[in-house]
Scaffold this active site. Structure first.
Site, mmCIF file in Angstrom:
data_model
loop_
_atom_site.group_PDB
_atom_site.id
_atom_site.type_symbol
_atom_site.label_atom_id
_atom_site.label_comp_id
_atom_site.label_asym_id
_atom_site.label_seq_id
_atom_site.Cartn_x
_atom_site.Cartn_y
_atom_site.Cartn_z
ATOM 1 N N GLU A 49 0.832 -1.210 0.000
ATOM 2 C CA GLU A 49 0.000 0.000 0.000
ATOM 3 C C GLU A 49 0.867 1.260 0.000
ATOM 4 O OE1 GLU A 49 -3.823 -1.938 2.315
ATOM 5 O OE2 GLU A 49 -2.627 -0.447 3.371
ATOM 6 N N ALA A 51 0.450 5.723 0.962
ATOM 7 C CA ALA A 51 -0.403 6.775 1.522
ATOM 8 C C ALA A 51 -1.265 7.415 0.435
ATOM 9 C CB ALA A 51 0.445 7.835 2.229
ATOM 10 N N TYR A 53 -3.371 6.274 -1.983
ATOM 11 C CA TYR A 53 -3.973 4.947 -2.148
ATOM 12 C C TYR A 53 -3.867 4.360 -3.547
ATOM 13 C CZ TYR A 53 -6.178 5.561 2.460
ATOM 14 O OH TYR A 53 -6.426 5.738 3.788
ATOM 15 N N CYS A 58 -1.416 -4.692 -5.820
ATOM 16 C CA CYS A 58 -1.946 -5.935 -5.275
ATOM 17 C C CYS A 58 -0.898 -7.045 -5.316
ATOM 18 C CB CYS A 58 -3.175 -6.384 -6.067
ATOM 19 S SG CYS A 58 -4.550 -5.222 -6.027
ATOM 20 N N GLU A 60 -1.195 -10.066 -6.477
ATOM 21 C CA GLU A 60 -1.195 -10.777 -7.747
ATOM 22 C C GLU A 60 -0.315 -10.070 -8.778
ATOM 23 O OE1 GLU A 60 -5.429 -11.155 -5.982
ATOM 24 O OE2 GLU A 60 -3.791 -9.716 -5.977
ATOM 25 N N CYS A 92 -8.982 -8.657 -7.653
ATOM 26 C CA CYS A 92 -9.770 -7.499 -8.088
ATOM 27 C C CYS A 92 -9.843 -7.478 -9.619
ATOM 28 C CB CYS A 92 -9.155 -6.211 -7.552
ATOM 29 S SG CYS A 92 -7.612 -5.711 -8.353
#
Length: 137
Positions: A49, A51, A53, A58, A60, A92
């Site tokens: 992740e 800050a 966003y 991910c 994967e 996702c």
């Protein structure tokens, strides 16, 4: 075909181990993935992740990018792990499309926190998909 025995167990275990490296201070939702190449190598990845966003990545896609950066573009299977409890983790939409770049006939093992899993093909996860062959001139 479908993975069996020790190969499948190793792939599942590597995805669970990768989850431990997740950098997820905002969502507190660790995800691990393990990608099996056509040559039999396994590349693992975790979510990272940020800050800001939208700059996160991910698990994967991390595993796929690691494999690509080492010269692999043909994949047999991927296992995905999380701590979701009674639900199977699923990739996702963005990850499904990135996975689709490399074919639609490979197997995706979706796990629960207790290690149980179901297998889906990428075709099942992303039906009627758009891929590189649609851009051929």
């Amino acid at each position: 075909g479908q993975l069996q025995g020790e190969c499948l167990q190793l792939l599942l275990r590597r995805s669970q181990e990768a989850k431990n490296w997740a950098y997820c201070p905002y969502s507190h939702f660790p995800v691990g993935a393990a990608l099996l190449t056509a040559s039999g190598e396994i590349f693992s990845g975790c979510n990272v992740e940020n800050a800001c966003y939208s700059l996160g990545v991910c698990a994967e896609r991390t595993a796929i990018q690691k494999a690509i950066s080492e010269g692999h573009t043909s994949f047999r299977a991927m296992a995905i792990s999380s701590d979701m409890g009674d639900n199977f983790i699923a990739p996702c939409g963005a990850c499904r499309q990135v996975m689709r770049e490399f074919g639609k006939d490979w197997d995706i093992y979706l796990t629960k926190a207790d290690g149980t899993y179901i297998m889906k093909t990428l075709e099942e996860l992303l039906p009627l998909s758009f891929g590189p062959e649609h851009l051929q001139t």
